[in-house]
Each structure stands twice: as C-alpha cells, then as structure tokens.
Design a protein around this motif. Structure first.
Motif, PDB file in Angstrom:
ATOM      1  N   LEU A 222      -5.697 -29.054   7.115  1.00 22.41           N
ATOM      2  CA  LEU A 222      -4.668 -30.006   7.526  1.00 22.41           C
ATOM      3  C   LEU A 222      -3.278 -29.403   7.349  1.00 22.41           C
ATOM      4  O   LEU A 222      -2.429 -29.495   8.234  1.00 22.41           O
ATOM      5  CB  LEU A 222      -4.789 -31.311   6.733  1.00 22.41           C
ATOM      6  N   LEU A 223      -3.043 -28.766   6.213  1.00 19.27           N
ATOM      7  CA  LEU A 223      -1.733 -28.148   5.963  1.00 19.27           C
ATOM      8  C   LEU A 223      -1.426 -27.066   7.005  1.00 19.27           C
ATOM      9  O   LEU A 223      -0.262 -26.849   7.342  1.00 19.27           O
ATOM     10  CB  LEU A 223      -1.688 -27.550   4.556  1.00 19.27           C
ATOM     11  N   ALA A 224      -2.454 -26.427   7.530  1.00 20.03           N
ATOM     12  CA  ALA A 224      -2.255 -25.363   8.524  1.00 20.03           C
ATOM     13  C   ALA A 224      -1.675 -25.891   9.830  1.00 20.03           C
ATOM     14  O   ALA A 224      -1.017 -25.145  10.548  1.00 20.03           O
ATOM     15  CB  ALA A 224      -3.569 -24.637   8.788  1.00 20.03           C
ATOM     16  N   VAL A 225      -1.906 -27.170  10.139  1.00 20.05           N
ATOM     17  CA  VAL A 225      -1.424 -27.709  11.414  1.00 20.05           C
ATOM     18  C   VAL A 225      -0.212 -28.619  11.273  1.00 20.05           C
ATOM     19  O   VAL A 225       0.478 -28.883  12.257  1.00 20.05           O
ATOM     20  CB  VAL A 225      -2.542 -28.451  12.189  1.00 20.05           C
ATOM     21  N   LEU A 226       0.072 -29.109  10.080  1.00 16.81           N
ATOM     22  CA  LEU A 226       1.222 -30.002   9.892  1.00 16.81           C
ATOM     23  C   LEU A 226       2.526 -29.229   9.979  1.00 16.81           C
ATOM     24  O   LEU A 226       2.640 -28.097   9.491  1.00 16.81           O
ATOM     25  CB  LEU A 226       1.142 -30.709   8.540  1.00 16.81           C
ATOM     26  N   ARG A 227       3.529 -29.850  10.582  1.00 21.73           N
ATOM     27  CA  ARG A 227       4.868 -29.270  10.691  1.00 21.73           C
ATOM     28  C   ARG A 227       5.896 -30.327  10.323  1.00 21.73           C
ATOM     29  O   ARG A 227       5.680 -31.520  10.529  1.00 21.73           O
ATOM     30  CB  ARG A 227       5.146 -28.767  12.112  1.00 21.73           C
ATOM     31  N   CYS A 228       7.017 -29.889   9.821  1.00 20.61           N
ATOM     32  CA  CYS A 228       8.122 -30.779   9.503  1.00 20.61           C
ATOM     33  C   CYS A 228       8.678 -31.357  10.805  1.00 20.61           C
ATOM     34  O   CYS A 228       9.032 -30.590  11.704  1.00 20.61           O
ATOM     35  CB  CYS A 228       9.206 -30.015   8.761  1.00 20.61           C
ATOM     36  N   PRO A 229       8.756 -32.685  10.930  1.00 20.05           N
ATOM     37  CA  PRO A 229       9.280 -33.256  12.162  1.00 20.05           C
ATOM     38  C   PRO A 229      10.776 -32.980  12.368  1.00 20.05           C
ATOM     39  O   PRO A 229      11.257 -33.000  13.489  1.00 20.05           O
ATOM     40  CB  PRO A 229       9.009 -34.754  12.026  1.00 20.05           C
ATOM     41  N   ALA A 230      11.502 -32.685  11.309  1.00 21.43           N
ATOM     42  CA  ALA A 230      12.942 -32.430  11.419  1.00 21.43           C
ATOM     43  C   ALA A 230      13.247 -30.974  11.777  1.00 21.43           C
ATOM     44  O   ALA A 230      14.115 -30.697  12.590  1.00 21.43           O
ATOM     45  CB  ALA A 230      13.645 -32.806  10.117  1.00 21.43           C
ATOM     46  N   THR A 231      12.518 -30.025  11.163  1.00 18.06           N
ATOM     47  CA  THR A 231      12.832 -28.611  11.355  1.00 18.06           C
ATOM     48  C   THR A 231      11.777 -27.839  12.133  1.00 18.06           C
ATOM     49  O   THR A 231      12.046 -26.739  12.593  1.00 18.06           O
ATOM     50  CB  THR A 231      13.012 -27.908   9.990  1.00 18.06           C
ATOM     51  N   GLY A 232      10.556 -28.379  12.220  1.00 16.66           N
ATOM     52  CA  GLY A 232       9.466 -27.683  12.889  1.00 16.66           C
ATOM     53  C   GLY A 232       8.806 -26.615  12.026  1.00 16.66           C
ATOM     54  O   GLY A 232       7.893 -25.936  12.473  1.00 16.66           O
ATOM     55  N   SER A 233       9.263 -26.468  10.795  1.00 14.84           N
ATOM     56  CA  SER A 233       8.697 -25.439   9.927  1.00 14.84           C
ATOM     57  C   SER A 233       7.387 -25.913   9.311  1.00 14.84           C
ATOM     58  O   SER A 233       7.114 -27.112   9.228  1.00 14.84           O
ATOM     59  CB  SER A 233       9.691 -25.064   8.825  1.00 14.84           C
ATOM     60  N   PRO A 234       6.558 -24.969   8.862  1.00  8.12           N
ATOM     61  CA  PRO A 234       5.331 -25.351   8.170  1.00  8.12           C
ATOM     62  C   PRO A 234       5.663 -26.136   6.909  1.00  8.12           C
ATOM     63  O   PRO A 234       6.782 -26.055   6.374  1.00  8.12           O
ATOM     64  CB  PRO A 234       4.697 -24.009   7.809  1.00  8.12           C
ATOM     65  N   LEU A 235       4.662 -26.869   6.416  1.00 10.05           N
ATOM     66  CA  LEU A 235       4.823 -27.641   5.188  1.00 10.05           C
ATOM     67  C   LEU A 235       3.881 -27.089   4.126  1.00 10.05           C
ATOM     68  O   LEU A 235       2.801 -26.607   4.432  1.00 10.05           O
ATOM     69  CB  LEU A 235       4.500 -29.117   5.447  1.00 10.05           C
ATOM     70  N   ARG A 236       4.320 -27.172   2.891  1.00  4.73           N
ATOM     71  CA  ARG A 236       3.448 -26.809   1.769  1.00  4.73           C
ATOM     72  C   ARG A 236       3.424 -27.999   0.821  1.00  4.73           C
ATOM     73  O   ARG A 236       4.366 -28.793   0.767  1.00  4.73           O
ATOM     74  CB  ARG A 236       3.923 -25.551   1.061  1.00  4.73           C
ATOM     75  N   GLN A 237       2.335 -28.117   0.071  1.00  3.56           N
ATOM     76  CA  GLN A 237       2.215 -29.238  -0.844  1.00  3.56           C
ATOM     77  C   GLN A 237       2.791 -28.884  -2.193  1.00  3.56           C
ATOM     78  O   GLN A 237       2.570 -27.797  -2.721  1.00  3.56           O
ATOM     79  CB  GLN A 237       0.748 -29.658  -0.989  1.00  3.56           C
ATOM     80  N   ASP A 238       3.552 -29.822  -2.756  1.00  7.48           N
ATOM     81  CA  ASP A 238       4.120 -29.705  -4.092  1.00  7.48           C
ATOM     82  C   ASP A 238       3.857 -31.029  -4.788  1.00  7.48           C
ATOM     83  O   ASP A 238       4.616 -31.986  -4.616  1.00  7.48           O
ATOM     84  CB  ASP A 238       5.614 -29.399  -4.010  1.00  7.48           C
ATOM     85  N   GLY A 239       2.746 -31.111  -5.499  1.00 12.08           N
ATOM     86  CA  GLY A 239       2.371 -32.365  -6.153  1.00 12.08           C
ATOM     87  C   GLY A 239       2.066 -33.436  -5.124  1.00 12.08           C
ATOM     88  O   GLY A 239       1.234 -33.242  -4.243  1.00 12.08           O
ATOM     89  N   ASP A 240       2.755 -34.570  -5.214  1.00 17.24           N
ATOM     90  CA  ASP A 240       2.565 -35.680  -4.285  1.00 17.24           C
ATOM     91  C   ASP A 240       3.580 -35.662  -3.157  1.00 17.24           C
ATOM     92  O   ASP A 240       3.947 -36.708  -2.614  1.00 17.24           O
ATOM     93  CB  ASP A 240       2.637 -37.021  -5.024  1.00 17.24           C
ATOM     94  N   GLU A 241       4.056 -34.474  -2.795  1.00 13.80           N
ATOM     95  CA  GLU A 241       5.013 -34.340  -1.702  1.00 13.80           C
ATOM     96  C   GLU A 241       4.648 -33.141  -0.841  1.00 13.80           C
ATOM     97  O   GLU A 241       4.029 -32.194  -1.306  1.00 13.80           O
ATOM     98  CB  GLU A 241       6.434 -34.125  -2.236  1.00 13.80           C
ATOM     99  N   LEU A 242       5.080 -33.216   0.424  1.00 14.55           N
ATOM    100  CA  LEU A 242       5.048 -32.053   1.304  1.00 14.55           C
ATOM    101  C   LEU A 242       6.476 -31.555   1.424  1.00 14.55           C
ATOM    102  O   LEU A 242       7.411 -32.342   1.560  1.00 14.55           O
ATOM    103  CB  LEU A 242       4.499 -32.422   2.681  1.00 14.55           C
ATOM    104  N   VAL A 243       6.638 -30.243   1.374  1.00 14.75           N
ATOM    105  CA  VAL A 243       7.957 -29.622   1.379  1.00 14.75           C
ATOM    106  C   VAL A 243       8.057 -28.698   2.583  1.00 14.75           C
ATOM    107  O   VAL A 243       7.153 -27.895   2.834  1.00 14.75           O
ATOM    108  CB  VAL A 243       8.179 -28.810   0.078  1.00 14.75           C
TER     109      VAL A 243
END
Length: 55
Positions: free
Chosen positions: A9-30
């Motif tokens: 899932l993390l491999a396909v998710l992108r930040c809707p604001a910047t288009g950059s990949p996301l990584r998980q940090d606890g209970d957040e995506l960064v």
C-alpha cells in the motif's frame, strides 16, 4: 500501538499536495519531499485530506 500499513500500500500512496511518496511514522504518513506534510492514520485508514479541508 500504531497500525502498520502494508508495504504494498505504501508503494502506491502519494501525497495529494506534493505528489511525493509517503512513509509511515507511527500513526502518521509523512511526505518524503516535505516532512512537515503529515496525514493521520485513523483506525488503520490513511486520511489523505489537507488539514484545512471540511469533510
């Protein structure tokens, strides 16, 4: 205890604001390109909405 999202899932998710990949940090995506852009994970579901959006 944070919910760990699957790598597939993390491999396909992108930040809707910047288009950059996301990584998980606890209970957040960064956003990788801008670590100040964060999205909560609530009950195992990423909330990829801007903080100022009214939904």
């Amino acid at each position: 205890m944070p919910t760990t999202l699957p790598e597939s899932l993390l491999a396909v998710l992108r930040c809707p604001a910047t288009g950059s990949p996301l990584r998980q940090d606890g209970d957040e995506l960064v956003a990788v390109e801008d670590e100040t852009t964060r999205y909560p994970i609530e009950h195992g579901v990423p909330k990829l909405l801007p903080a100022d959006s009214a939904v």
